[in-house]
Design an enzyme around this catalytic site. Structure first.
Site, PDB file in Angstrom:
ATOM      1  N   GLN A   1     -10.513 -21.916 -64.402  1.00  0.00           N
ATOM      2  CA  GLN A   1     -10.665 -23.058 -63.507  1.00  0.00           C
ATOM      3  C   GLN A   1     -11.619 -24.112 -64.069  1.00  0.00           C
ATOM      4  O   GLN A   1     -11.928 -25.090 -63.394  1.00  0.00           O
ATOM      5  CB  GLN A   1     -11.164 -22.575 -62.139  1.00  0.00           C
ATOM      6  CG  GLN A   1     -10.183 -21.659 -61.430  1.00  0.00           C
ATOM      7  CD  GLN A   1     -10.770 -20.992 -60.202  1.00  0.00           C
ATOM      8  OE1 GLN A   1     -11.896 -21.277 -59.799  1.00  0.00           O
ATOM      9  NE2 GLN A   1     -10.013 -20.087 -59.604  1.00  0.00           N
TER      10      GLN A   1
ATOM     11  N   HIS B   1     -14.708 -20.493 -60.241  1.00  0.00           N
ATOM     12  CA  HIS B   1     -15.700 -20.933 -59.255  1.00  0.00           C
ATOM     13  C   HIS B   1     -16.824 -21.766 -59.876  1.00  0.00           C
ATOM     14  O   HIS B   1     -18.006 -21.496 -59.694  1.00  0.00           O
ATOM     15  CB  HIS B   1     -16.262 -19.731 -58.489  1.00  0.00           C
ATOM     16  CG  HIS B   1     -15.220 -18.949 -57.743  1.00  0.00           C
ATOM     17  ND1 HIS B   1     -15.524 -17.880 -56.945  1.00  0.00           N
ATOM     18  CD2 HIS B   1     -13.867 -19.094 -57.666  1.00  0.00           C
ATOM     19  CE1 HIS B   1     -14.405 -17.389 -56.411  1.00  0.00           C
ATOM     20  NE2 HIS B   1     -13.386 -18.129 -56.849  1.00  0.00           N
TER      21      HIS B   1
ATOM     22  N   TYR C   1     -25.195 -20.297 -45.671  1.00  0.00           N
ATOM     23  CA  TYR C   1     -23.844 -20.367 -45.111  1.00  0.00           C
ATOM     24  C   TYR C   1     -23.043 -19.083 -45.277  1.00  0.00           C
ATOM     25  O   TYR C   1     -21.840 -19.063 -45.052  1.00  0.00           O
ATOM     26  CB  TYR C   1     -23.129 -21.623 -45.653  1.00  0.00           C
ATOM     27  CG  TYR C   1     -23.787 -22.823 -45.012  1.00  0.00           C
ATOM     28  CD1 TYR C   1     -23.333 -23.330 -43.803  1.00  0.00           C
ATOM     29  CD2 TYR C   1     -24.960 -23.359 -45.545  1.00  0.00           C
ATOM     30  CE1 TYR C   1     -23.992 -24.366 -43.169  1.00  0.00           C
ATOM     31  CE2 TYR C   1     -25.626 -24.395 -44.908  1.00  0.00           C
ATOM     32  CZ  TYR C   1     -25.133 -24.896 -43.715  1.00  0.00           C
ATOM     33  OH  TYR C   1     -25.798 -25.900 -43.066  1.00  0.00           O
TER      34      TYR C   1
END
Length: 388
Positions: free
Chosen positions: A98, A162, A265
């Protein structure tokens, strides 16, 4: 999640989901627009340019041309529908998985100083990681000048996923950007590790004022918030200055968040999704000390980017979130009321144009999309004209 759905046969610019067989022998002409109905307004979707290899990010230049990144490591200018030769002068990149050339963001003073920022994965000790750069575009748009690496994450690894990483520029010129946890989940809960975090730095790459770990004792001074899996979308709402992000979950649990300084989060302690194996993630969907998302998707839509709509062309969408999605090849319009509360979702273009990587509200109120394909395209969404 960032997987293809096997719809390669549909991924031709301008071909809607219906009528594929009838159009199979007649590819659309450059500039031809599709009329697409939506809940509030009829749309036209027209190709601006094609022939881009996995385009990742687009910005509108002051003269109306476009600057586009291609993940394999090319930066191009699109003017009058023509894709220019690659701009020279990029630093050494890691291109794989990625990773590659990622986001581009114009500085507030670009019209005068031609300065802009970009993120990319780069090689280094231990493998590869995400870095933030500044550069100037030469006056003839052929090369980069004064290329400076402002920031690089503090631990590189050999994984290929990522990396994040989009940029949002605040009113004071400081930069927010996200880095994924690099496929190593627990890194997102370590405040001294840049992975799995939203970062906040000055235009020179130093820790910005207001960061929660400014002295570096409890966490890395560049970190704004932690507990993020792979935030690939980020925007600051021009109406009120609120920072929003969108990030990939695993098999589910993609999230929209409004990251606050020092907040956590949750990944991988809490999530609204499951692992790809079907196993549960962490302790469940909530736990003390962890923030809840504003919105989530289960199953995953694999969000690529987020913007907030403000513009004259679609007053019906004022204040709504626009989220580009890869897995279901759609644009999600998230309805918000006048107080900013989410009231619903409309899914547009489901499967019609391929994997949607970037979404950007242009200065004229039109909406730009990039399709993440080997033969990727820049699309422009406008209000449909009256039928003849």
């Amino acid at each position: 999640m960032e997987s293809s759905t096997g719809r390669q046969d549909r991924r031709r610019l301008g071909i809607p989901v219906l009528g594929l067989l009838a159009l199979a022998l007649a590819a659309p002409q450059a500039g031809a627009a599709d009329r697409v109905p939506s809940k509030k307004v009829e749309l036209e979707v027209a190709p601006v340019a094609s022939g881009l290899e996995h385009p990742w990010s687009v910005e509108v230049l002051p003269d109306g041309a476009y600057i586009v990144t291609e993940r394999p490591g090319r930066l191009r200018i699109i003017r009058d529908g023509k894709v220019g030769e690659p701009v020279t002068g990029l630093p050494e990149l890691f291109v794989g998985g990625q990773g590659g050339l990622l986001d581009v963001a114009l500085s507030p003073g670009f019209a005068k100083d031609r300065r802009f920022y970009f993120t990319a994965s780069v090689p280094g000790e231990g493998g590869q990681g995400t870095a933030l750069f500044a550069a100037r575009l030469s006056s003839d748009e052929s090369k980069l000048e004064d290329v400076t690496r402002l920031f690089a994450m503090n631990r590189f690894t050999g994984t290929g996923q990522h990396f994040g990483s989009r940029i949002a520029i605040a009113g004071d010129g400081s930069l927010f950007f996200g880095i994924g946890e690099r496929g190593e989940m627990e890194r997102a809960q370590d405040p001294k590790d840049h992975a799995g975090s939203i970062l906040h730095v000055t235009p020179e790459g130093k820790p910005a004022a207001g960061n929660p770990f400014a002295d570096g004792t409890r966490g890395a001074p560049e970190i704004w918030s932690i507990g993020h899996r792979n935030p690939q979308g980020i925007v600051i709402d021009s109406a009120d200055g609120t920072l929003y992000t969108v990030e990939h979950g695993a098999r589910g649990g993609d999230e929209i968040n409004a990251p606050k300084a020092g907040a956590n989060y949750g990944w991988p302690t809490i999530s609204y999704g499951k692992h790809y194996s079907g196993a549960e993630i962490g302790v469940g969907q909530s736990a003390e000390g962890f923030e809840q998302p504003l919105h989530y998707w289960d199953p995953s839509i694999a969000p690529g980017a987020i913007d907030v709509y403000h513009g004259a062309m679609f007053p019906e969408w004022e204040g709504d979130f626009l989220v580009a999605a890869l897995k279901y090849e759609l644009l999600a319009r998230i309805d918000r009321d006048e107080a900013g509360a989410i009231t619903g979702e409309e899914r547009l273009f489901d499967g019609a144009y391929g994997r949607l990587r970037d979404v950007k509200v242009a200065p004229d109120g039109s909406v730009l999309l990039l399709t993440d394909e080997e033969d990727g395209a820049l699309l422009r969404i406008t209000r449909a004209t009256a039928a003849p």
